[in-house]
Write an enzyme that holds these catalytic residues in place. Structure first.
Site, PDB file in Angstrom:
ATOM      1  N   ASP A 626      43.262 -24.260 -63.829  1.00  0.00           N
ATOM      2  CA  ASP A 626      44.129 -23.114 -63.589  1.00  0.00           C
ATOM      3  C   ASP A 626      43.915 -22.032 -64.639  1.00  0.00           C
ATOM      4  OD1 ASP A 626      46.569 -22.023 -62.164  1.00  0.00           O
ATOM      5  OD2 ASP A 626      47.334 -22.105 -64.208  1.00  0.00           O
ATOM      6  N   GLU A 679      39.684 -21.561 -61.137  1.00  0.00           N
ATOM      7  CA  GLU A 679      40.460 -20.447 -60.602  1.00  0.00           C
ATOM      8  C   GLU A 679      40.209 -19.277 -61.559  1.00  0.00           C
ATOM      9  OE1 GLU A 679      44.987 -18.907 -59.736  1.00  0.00           O
ATOM     10  OE2 GLU A 679      44.443 -19.985 -61.537  1.00  0.00           O
TER      11      GLU A 679
END
Length: 957
Positions: A626, A679
């Site tokens: 993330d 990401e």
């Protein structure tokens, strides 16, 4: 929700209920000897100016404000019958006796006939003339007197009120005034050094004992020549000692073996070995010592006696001495930790049940290099760490203690003395299990799960992920079916995902987090699956069930930042440790959290080992990392003046780059078949390039296997949100992705981030009435599955849920209830998703060459007026698939598209406008033959009927 883990079983290391006396305040003497009562004499009180009750009163301290994270301790005490301590961070003493101490061990077998060692002199236990209780009296610090001084001045009795040498007492005041009184507050013999009380007048409702405090350094001369040095004594009581094993335990001496123990609230400690017993001398403050007349350290145990409750009989427990144990962490482990290369860090740090020198217990280890001292507190010692100081293992910054008898299920924390001497209580950064939030103590855990996914693991690495089918269903476990545990999810989730044809599930963060509303993206327990849904073994059971159903498991992993909770990682040992010491680099501007210090070897090791841990211990098949962009750029979400450049004056975070490269290289080396996914929302060069290949920016690749294509997602959703009549002006938003489609290995994500916070659910983003929205929704999914790249779809979007997702109630499953009137509309979309995955998996052209430009060819990319897009996909053998999307609400008959001339017949294999999916049923049911002349630069052409707001796929027969 799963229930809170049960209280651990009784063990040898457990402390019994403490006597009914108040606990001392932090930083003060724990215990002193005094008679149970003194005869009040008002006349003497008048002559000395001291209240006779105050002169012998046991000091009682008010309960301070609860320390952070103590709710769990309240709950633990509620289960075990132990009251809350009146001292923050220490053990409370039960108000009433229970039938059996909650942590008292089972009765010990009788010892064989033993010889009793008779020890004379100061080392011998002294007989006690009267029943005694532990009391606490204090005097103003900085004054001095003794019974001898009082006698010289005219006082005829030795004053002993619990104050140690160096205190100014009422006896001295009496001597100066000529009063012939004796301070009867616990005097023994006149030869005994006096302990006396200050004469400061008490304010109403408050005794002098409650007003004054005496430092530990004012200790009386030890009763035994083997007692700890006053400096060691004070540091141990304050929790500041770096080497308790050098003081406590067994140590060779001139005439034998000196044994010392620290057991607060005990009335006696006896050393028990084969054929040998020695009652240690009570040195005060919970210290006991004595000399064993033997040549070498025997295999001994400590027999500890505690007073009974409310005058009842005392009781005894026997336990191995933790301070006779050698360190259980080897020099090689310490070397690897110091180098930042311990790839199995979870085996070295944290709480690990084990057998040490034939004794069963738990080894506790923690990294706290700035700490002055560290102690273990837990439900096994009534949250009082006085008797459990840890030893420092040199320059490594590691603290270690093996505690006999403590096993699985025990609650614990670390009580850390900061550099300024203050204490902080912290959960274990390496804890493999935690309490159910909002409680946050760590739990001793071990794994007993037997895996059954060997066949899955053997085949998962046979085909590179970018050359294999990869269709992902993103799930928030806590809300997918609210209320289900890991094991209950294992009965439903694998079957549902397999029925829809997805190859993988991606789990939003599973690691423990205190705030459910963060969806798991603010982690405090990096090594512990959230206890909200069960135990670590329960989570393994779920992963195992998915693997046995043929479903891969990806997991969101959050190494970018962590929250500021003062019981977790923030300034863990009193100074910035896991976070960067530069405040400009430590504070994350978007989320109010702290960023990791990727340049510190131990921190980088903590995170790299964590990635390996999930892959090896839980058989996770991939990590979606993330917020990578926030790690890569020093100026991420910061204005000028709010960030510090790197050593070259740039904005790239070189430490984060090195960390990501090391993490990827380590995971791919240790866990074949695992994929890492970034990401990353910028144009950073080489996110999925191998780490050893340097790009134009001078950096090696970051080494990820796949990257989320955030550009495609934003562009395509913006196009779909336009009314069809306006889409021709935004046609490039659907074609631009092919300009860079092969610069990285991409995943096309429709994730949770796109269906929350006012962004609307996927079907609700579409314009028009309900029929048009569903048609656009279906057409978009058909275009997405045919586009180069892998696919990810968030839960609820597979059946066109109209409402945004909420972690409080999850998907709107009621939309699929046959009793609901519009159920066929939603069921039709879900049937389409099933068919998309089925055809996708059976068509290598859609996934074999996702990263090869030769696997894609435009047929028509410039039909903006028609809102039509058409392209070919090829597999390794050159077999094509034709995908055509018509994003206008107009039926187009006889629409010509150029195709290769090598194939004579084409058949429609998928049509999003079929009636079973909720469409109008317009399409090409019969085989189609190419015609001449060709078009779009190809020798032949197919003439199709394009349904409105639909995507069709065709393959040659």
């Amino acid at each position: 929700m799963t229930p809170r883990p049960p209280a651990p079983e009784p063990s040898d290391a457990a402390e019994p209920p403490a006597p009914l006396v108040p606990a001392p305040a932090r930083g003060e003497d724990r215990e002193t000897e005094a008679p149970a009562a003194a005869s009040p004499d008002p006349e003497r009180a008048a002559s000395t100016g001291t209240d006779p009750k105050a002169a012998t009163a046991t000091r009682t301290r008010p309960a301070p404000a609860a320390a952070p994270g103590t709710d769990n301790e309240d709950a633990a005490r509620a289960r075990t019958g132990r009251p809350r301590s009146t001292k923050s961070g220490s053990a409370g003493k039960p108000a009433k006796a229970s039938g059996k101490p909650a942590r008292e061990p089972a009765a010990q077998p009788e010892e064989p006939a033993e010889r009793t060692v008779s020890v004379t002199g100061d080392a011998a236990p002294k007989p006690k003339a009267k029943s005694k209780t532990r009391t606490r009296t204090t005097a103003k610090a900085g004054t001095a007197t003794t019974a001898k001084a009082a006698t010289t001045a005219g006082t005829k009795a030795a004053a002993r009120t619990g104050a140690k040498t160096g205190s100014k007492t009422g006896a001295e005041a009496a001597a100066k005034s000529g009063a012939k009184t004796s301070a009867k507050s616990g005097a023994k013999a006149a030869k005994t050094p006096a302990k006396s009380r200050a004469k400061t007048p008490a304010k109403p409702g408050r005794t002098p004992a409650a007003r004054t405090r005496r430092p530990v350094a004012a200790a009386a001369p030890p009763a035994s020549p083997y007692a700890p040095h006053p400096d060691d004594r004070g540091r141990l009581l304050h929790g500041h000692h770096h080497d308790p094993h050098g003081v406590l335990g067994a140590h060779p001496a001139k005439d034998g073996i000196v044994v010392r123990a620290l057991r607060p609230y005990a009335t006696g400690v006896t050393v028990v070995a084969e054929g040998l017993r020695l009652a240690l001398t009570d040195d005060g403050d919970g210290f006991f010592s004595g000399l064993l007349p033997v040549d070498s350290v025997p295999d001994y145990r400590l027999e500890i006696t505690y007073p009974g409750q409310e005058g009842g009989p005392g009781h005894t427990l026997t336990t191995p001495d933790p301070y006779r144990m050698l360190p259980s962490l080897g020099s090689f482990d310490l070397h690897l930790i110091g180098e930042g290369r311990h790839e199995e860090l979870w085996r070295a740090l944290g709480a690990r049940p084990m057998t040490q020198e034939g004794v069963t217990g738990t080894r506790f280890t923690v990294w706290a290099p700035n700490a002055r001292g560290v102690r273990i507190i837990g439900d096994f010692n009534y949250w009082d760490g006085t008797a459990y100081p840890m030893r420092s293992l040199g320059s490594s910054g590691i603290w270690e203690l093996f505690v006999p008898g403590v096993g699985e299920g025990a609650l614990y924390r670390f009580e850390i003395a900061r550099p300024d001497g203050s204490l902080t209580r912290r959960s274990d950064p390496m804890a493999r299990r935690t309490e159910v939030p909002p409680a946050n103590a760590s739990v001793v855990a071990d794994s007993h799960h037997t895996w059954g996914d060997q066949a899955w693991l053997a085949r998962r690495g046979q085909t590179p992920v970018h050359e294999a089918p990869f269709s992902v269903y993103e799930v928030h476990l806590a809300s997918w079916r609210p209320g289900l545990s890991y094991r209950e999810l294992a009965e439903q989730l694998p079957a549902y995902v397999k029925d829809l044809g997805f190859t993988h599930v991606e789990l939003m963060p599973v690691a423990e987090h205190p705030f459910g509303g963060s969806w798991g993206y603010q982690v405090t327990g990096f090594y512990a699956p959230t206890a909200r849904l069960g135990t670590p073994d329960d989570f393994k059971y779920l992963v195992d069930a998915l693997h046995q159903a043929g479903i891969g498991v990806l997991m969101d992993w959050v190494p970018a930042h962590f929250p500021r909770d003062d019981w977790a990682l923030a300034e863990f040992d009193g100074r910035p440790l896991y976070e960067h010491p530069d405040p400009l680099r430590a504070a994350h501007p978007d989320w109010g959290t702290l960023e990791f210090d990727y340049g510190r070897t131990e921190v980088r090791n903590f995170l790299v080992a964590n990635a390996v841990y999930w892959c090896e211990e839980f058989h996770i098949d991939g990590l979606r990392v993330d917020a990578v962009a926030s790690m890569l750029y020093l100026d991420y979400s910061r204005e000028d003046g709010q960030w510090s450049p790197n050593e070259y004056g740039g904005r790239e975070n070189h430490d984060a780059v090195a960390f990501l490269q090391e993490m990827n290289a380590t995971v791919y080396r240790r866990a074949p078949g695992v994929v890492t996914i970034a990401e990353e929302s910028t144009a950073w060069d080489g996110v999925t390039r191998p780490t050893h290949l340097t790009g134009a920016g001078g950096f090696g690749g970051l080494g990820f296997g796949l990257k989320w294509n955030m550009g495609w997602m934003h562009d395509s959703l913006e196009y779909m949100a336009k009314e069809p009549v306006h889409r021709k002006y935004h046609h490039n938003e659907m074609t631009f992705s092919m300009v860079y489609a092969y610069s990285e290995n991409y995943v096309l994500p429709i994730s949770h981030d796109e269906v929350v916070h006012g962004k609307q659910a996927l079907v609700s983003k579409m314009p028009g009435d309900w029929w048009q929205r569903r048609a656009d929704h279906r057409a978009y999914l058909g275009f997405m599955w045919a586009h180069p790249g892998k696919q990810l779809l968030f839960m609820g979007q597979e059946f066109a849920q109209g409402a945004e997702w909420s972690e409080e109630h999850g998907p709107d499953w009621w939309l699929l209830d046959p009793a609901y009137g519009a159920e066929p509309d939603h069921r039709g979309v879900r049937d389409l998703v099933r068919e998309l995955n089925t055809v996708y998996g059976a068509t290598p052209a859609l996934w074999q060459r996702d990263t090869d430009p030769g696997g894609f060819a435009w047929i028509v990319s410039d039909a903006a007026e028609d809102n039509v897009l058409a392209f070919l996909r090829y597999d390794h053998q050159g077999a094509p698939l034709l995908a055509v999307s018509n994003f206008s609400p107009v039926v187009r008959h006889g629409y010509a598209l150029g195709v290769p001339d090598a194939h004579t017949v084409w058949r429609e294999v998928l049509n999003t406008d079929e009636e079973r999916y909720g469409g109008g049923g317009i399409g090409n049911p019969e085989p189609l033959k190419p015609e001449e002349p060709g078009t779009h630069g190809r020798p032949a052409a197919l003439r199709l009927t394009l349904p409105p707001l639909a995507t069709v796929w065709l393959r040659p027969v």
